[in-house]
Design a protein around this motif. Structure first.
Motif, PDB file in Angstrom:
ATOM      1  N   UNK A 208       0.846  -1.193   0.000  1.00  0.00           N
ATOM      2  CA  UNK A 208       0.000   0.000   0.000  1.00  0.00           C
ATOM      3  C   UNK A 208       0.881   1.242   0.000  1.00  0.00           C
ATOM      4  N   UNK A 209       0.454   2.239  -0.760  1.00  0.00           N
ATOM      5  CA  UNK A 209       1.212   3.486  -0.829  1.00  0.00           C
ATOM      6  C   UNK A 209       0.557   4.547   0.053  1.00  0.00           C
ATOM      7  N   UNK A 210       1.383   5.157   0.902  1.00  0.00           N
ATOM      8  CA  UNK A 210       0.962   6.281   1.735  1.00  0.00           C
ATOM      9  C   UNK A 210       1.774   7.491   1.290  1.00  0.00           C
ATOM     10  N   UNK A 211       1.269   8.179   0.257  1.00  0.00           N
ATOM     11  CA  UNK A 211       2.056   9.255  -0.330  1.00  0.00           C
ATOM     12  C   UNK A 211       3.291   8.683  -0.984  1.00  0.00           C
ATOM     13  N   UNK A 212       4.479   9.114  -0.511  1.00  0.00           N
ATOM     14  CA  UNK A 212       5.729   8.602  -1.063  1.00  0.00           C
ATOM     15  C   UNK A 212       6.187   7.313  -0.389  1.00  0.00           C
ATOM     16  N   UNK A 213       5.565   6.985   0.727  1.00  0.00           N
ATOM     17  CA  UNK A 213       5.986   5.818   1.489  1.00  0.00           C
ATOM     18  C   UNK A 213       5.239   4.565   1.037  1.00  0.00           C
ATOM     19  N   UNK A 214       5.888   3.434   1.239  1.00  0.00           N
ATOM     20  CA  UNK A 214       5.297   2.136   0.919  1.00  0.00           C
ATOM     21  C   UNK A 214       5.274   1.299   2.190  1.00  0.00           C
ATOM     22  N   UNK A 215       4.143   0.647   2.452  1.00  0.00           N
ATOM     23  CA  UNK A 215       4.062  -0.273   3.584  1.00  0.00           C
ATOM     24  C   UNK A 215       3.569  -1.626   3.073  1.00  0.00           C
ATOM     25  N   UNK A 216       4.039  -2.669   3.718  1.00  0.00           N
ATOM     26  CA  UNK A 216       3.552  -4.011   3.433  1.00  0.00           C
ATOM     27  C   UNK A 216       2.671  -4.446   4.595  1.00  0.00           C
ATOM     28  N   UNK A 217       1.523  -5.018   4.260  1.00  0.00           N
ATOM     29  CA  UNK A 217       0.568  -5.489   5.258  1.00  0.00           C
ATOM     30  C   UNK A 217       0.352  -6.980   5.057  1.00  0.00           C
ATOM     31  N   UNK A 218       0.451  -7.730   6.135  1.00  0.00           N
ATOM     32  CA  UNK A 218       0.111  -9.154   6.116  1.00  0.00           C
ATOM     33  C   UNK A 218      -1.197  -9.309   6.873  1.00  0.00           C
ATOM     34  N   UNK A 219      -2.220  -9.828   6.206  1.00  0.00           N
ATOM     35  CA  UNK A 219      -3.545 -10.012   6.805  1.00  0.00           C
ATOM     36  C   UNK A 219      -3.778 -11.498   7.055  1.00  0.00           C
ATOM     37  N   UNK A 220      -4.116 -11.823   8.295  1.00  0.00           N
ATOM     38  CA  UNK A 220      -4.352 -13.206   8.682  1.00  0.00           C
ATOM     39  C   UNK A 220      -5.837 -13.422   8.935  1.00  0.00           C
ATOM     40  N   UNK A 221      -6.371 -14.519   8.420  1.00  0.00           N
ATOM     41  CA  UNK A 221      -7.766 -14.874   8.679  1.00  0.00           C
ATOM     42  C   UNK A 221      -7.830 -15.505  10.062  1.00  0.00           C
ATOM     43  N   UNK A 222      -7.935 -14.668  11.073  1.00  0.00           N
ATOM     44  CA  UNK A 222      -7.890 -15.161  12.446  1.00  0.00           C
ATOM     45  C   UNK A 222      -9.250 -15.708  12.858  1.00  0.00           C
ATOM     46  N   UNK A 223      -9.287 -16.339  14.003  1.00  0.00           N
ATOM     47  CA  UNK A 223     -10.528 -16.933  14.483  1.00  0.00           C
ATOM     48  C   UNK A 223     -10.247 -18.296  15.068  1.00  0.00           C
ATOM     49  N   UNK A 224     -10.504 -19.350  14.275  1.00  0.00           N
ATOM     50  CA  UNK A 224     -10.334 -20.705  14.783  1.00  0.00           C
ATOM     51  C   UNK A 224      -9.018 -21.351  14.345  1.00  0.00           C
ATOM     52  N   UNK A 225      -8.179 -20.630  13.633  1.00  0.00           N
ATOM     53  CA  UNK A 225      -6.928 -21.218  13.160  1.00  0.00           C
ATOM     54  C   UNK A 225      -5.965 -21.451  14.324  1.00  0.00           C
ATOM     55  N   UNK A 226      -5.296 -22.605  14.351  1.00  0.00           N
ATOM     56  CA  UNK A 226      -4.276 -22.835  15.383  1.00  0.00           C
ATOM     57  C   UNK A 226      -3.075 -21.934  15.141  1.00  0.00           C
ATOM     58  N   UNK A 227      -2.328 -21.651  16.207  1.00  0.00           N
ATOM     59  CA  UNK A 227      -1.191 -20.738  16.097  1.00  0.00           C
ATOM     60  C   UNK A 227      -0.150 -21.259  15.124  1.00  0.00           C
ATOM     61  N   UNK A 228      -0.008 -22.583  15.000  1.00  0.00           N
ATOM     62  CA  UNK A 228       0.970 -23.144  14.063  1.00  0.00           C
ATOM     63  C   UNK A 228       0.641 -22.765  12.626  1.00  0.00           C
ATOM     64  N   UNK A 229      -0.650 -22.771  12.313  1.00  0.00           N
ATOM     65  CA  UNK A 229      -1.070 -22.406  10.952  1.00  0.00           C
ATOM     66  C   UNK A 229      -0.849 -20.913  10.707  1.00  0.00           C
ATOM     67  N   UNK A 230      -1.119 -20.092  11.713  1.00  0.00           N
ATOM     68  CA  UNK A 230      -0.918 -18.653  11.554  1.00  0.00           C
ATOM     69  C   UNK A 230       0.560 -18.330  11.343  1.00  0.00           C
ATOM     70  N   UNK A 231       1.428 -19.030  12.067  1.00  0.00           N
ATOM     71  CA  UNK A 231       2.870 -18.819  11.897  1.00  0.00           C
ATOM     72  C   UNK A 231       3.302 -19.175  10.475  1.00  0.00           C
ATOM     73  N   UNK A 232       2.776 -20.283   9.954  1.00  0.00           N
ATOM     74  CA  UNK A 232       3.123 -20.668   8.590  1.00  0.00           C
ATOM     75  C   UNK A 232       2.583 -19.641   7.597  1.00  0.00           C
ATOM     76  N   UNK A 233       1.366 -19.149   7.835  1.00  0.00           N
ATOM     77  CA  UNK A 233       0.790 -18.127   6.950  1.00  0.00           C
ATOM     78  C   UNK A 233       1.680 -16.887   6.899  1.00  0.00           C
ATOM     79  N   UNK A 234       2.179 -16.461   8.064  1.00  0.00           N
ATOM     80  CA  UNK A 234       3.055 -15.286   8.087  1.00  0.00           C
ATOM     81  C   UNK A 234       4.344 -15.551   7.325  1.00  0.00           C
TER      82      UNK A 234
END
Length: 292
Positions: free
Chosen positions: A170-196
């Protein structure tokens, strides 16, 4: 649009004109829309002073989720970026600090499983661990690791069932940021770590100047495989993990024990063992069929 017309009593044609800037709605209609959608009136009539634009988004599936569902998540991430930009006025967040990796996927889907590709991704994962001072032990908190190097990590609930984790530039003016979005809820932490780990793989390995949806399906699948390989290499570094599984590489119960140490799913560990050549393809398939 049809549903909103029914709920507000405003014609679909009028709503379409409002949405496309072809007409200015009477204030009474603005109040009807805000009531139905649950947004404050100012959202529709006050200029947004915080600009953010999704530059490119990397979803896991090209076909499973609808285009509308993917677009909704893109817009949500723009608001995450806007909140981040506002908070920058009050807090000093870590600056984006990504290793400058040398990776060439060759744009050849047939090379996704090659020895050369495996070695190249191994080198990248080692570089990340070295530059981010992660050592060769299990990563204690992968979310904190990403955030401390300037990547925004957020969770989404009640999303389309076909949308898994994804990443966005995503661009914020001249700056660039990266966003990682996780489908949280019932996922085990091991799956979330792999997703990241998977999404970090996309951020580091692949060009963000190519739109994900424009890629041929075979190249898209190859890049998904590369991101999986990177996640495994990062979370399960080759030498220490090889030592851990050397004596009991085909013992499913032993992987349950290792799961506590590495905090990665059994399936991911078995995939990594197959990737490293410690177990054969037939052994991997058999172990997965046993309900691992």
């Amino acid at each position: 649009m049809t549903e909103l017309a029914g709920l507000t009593g405003i014609t679909k044609q009028s709503l379409s004109l409002y949405a496309n800037g072809g007409n200015v709605p009477p204030y009474e209609n603005v109040k009807k829309i805000t009531f139905v959608l649950g947004f404050p009136t100012d959202y529709f009539i006050v200029e947004d002073m915080c600009a953010a634009a999704a530059d490119n988004t990397c979803f896991r599936s090209q076909a499973a989720a609808t285009k509308t569902a993917r677009k909704a998540q893109c817009i949500k991430m723009e608001y995450v970026a806007k909140m981040y930009k506002v908070l920058l006025n009050y807090f000093d967040f870590p600056i984006l600090d990504l290793p400058d990796v040398n990776f060439d996927d060759g744009n050849n889907p047939m090379e996704a499983d090659s020895k050369e590709m495996f070695d190249e991704i191994e080198c990248v994962s080692k570089q990340v661990r070295k530059e981010w001072k992660l050592g060769m032990e299990p990563v204690e908190n992968l979310q904190y690791t990403l955030e401390s190097h300037g990547i925004i990590v957020t969770g989404l609930k009640n999303v389309d069932a076909q949308i898994d984790a994804f990443s966005q530039r995503t661009r914020l003016g001249r700056d660039v940021v990266f966003i990682v979005a996780l489908a949280s809820g019932e996922k085990p932490v091991e799956r979330l770590r792999f997703d990241m780990g998977h999404e970090l793989g996309h951020i580091l390995l692949h060009s963000w100047d190519e739109y994900n949806e424009d890629l041929p399906k075979d190249l898209f699948s190859a890049r998904e495989k590369q991101a999986n390989m990177f996640a495994c290499a990062l979370l399960l570094p080759k030498d220490p993990f090889d030592r851990d599984i050397a004596s009991y590489a085909t013992d499913i119960d032993y992987y349950k024990h290792l799961k506590k140490k590495w905090r990665v799913s059994m399936q991911a560990m078995m995939y990594r063992a197959r990737q490293m050549g410690v177990i054969t393809g037939n052994q991997f398939s058999y172990m997965m069929c046993q309900g691992a």
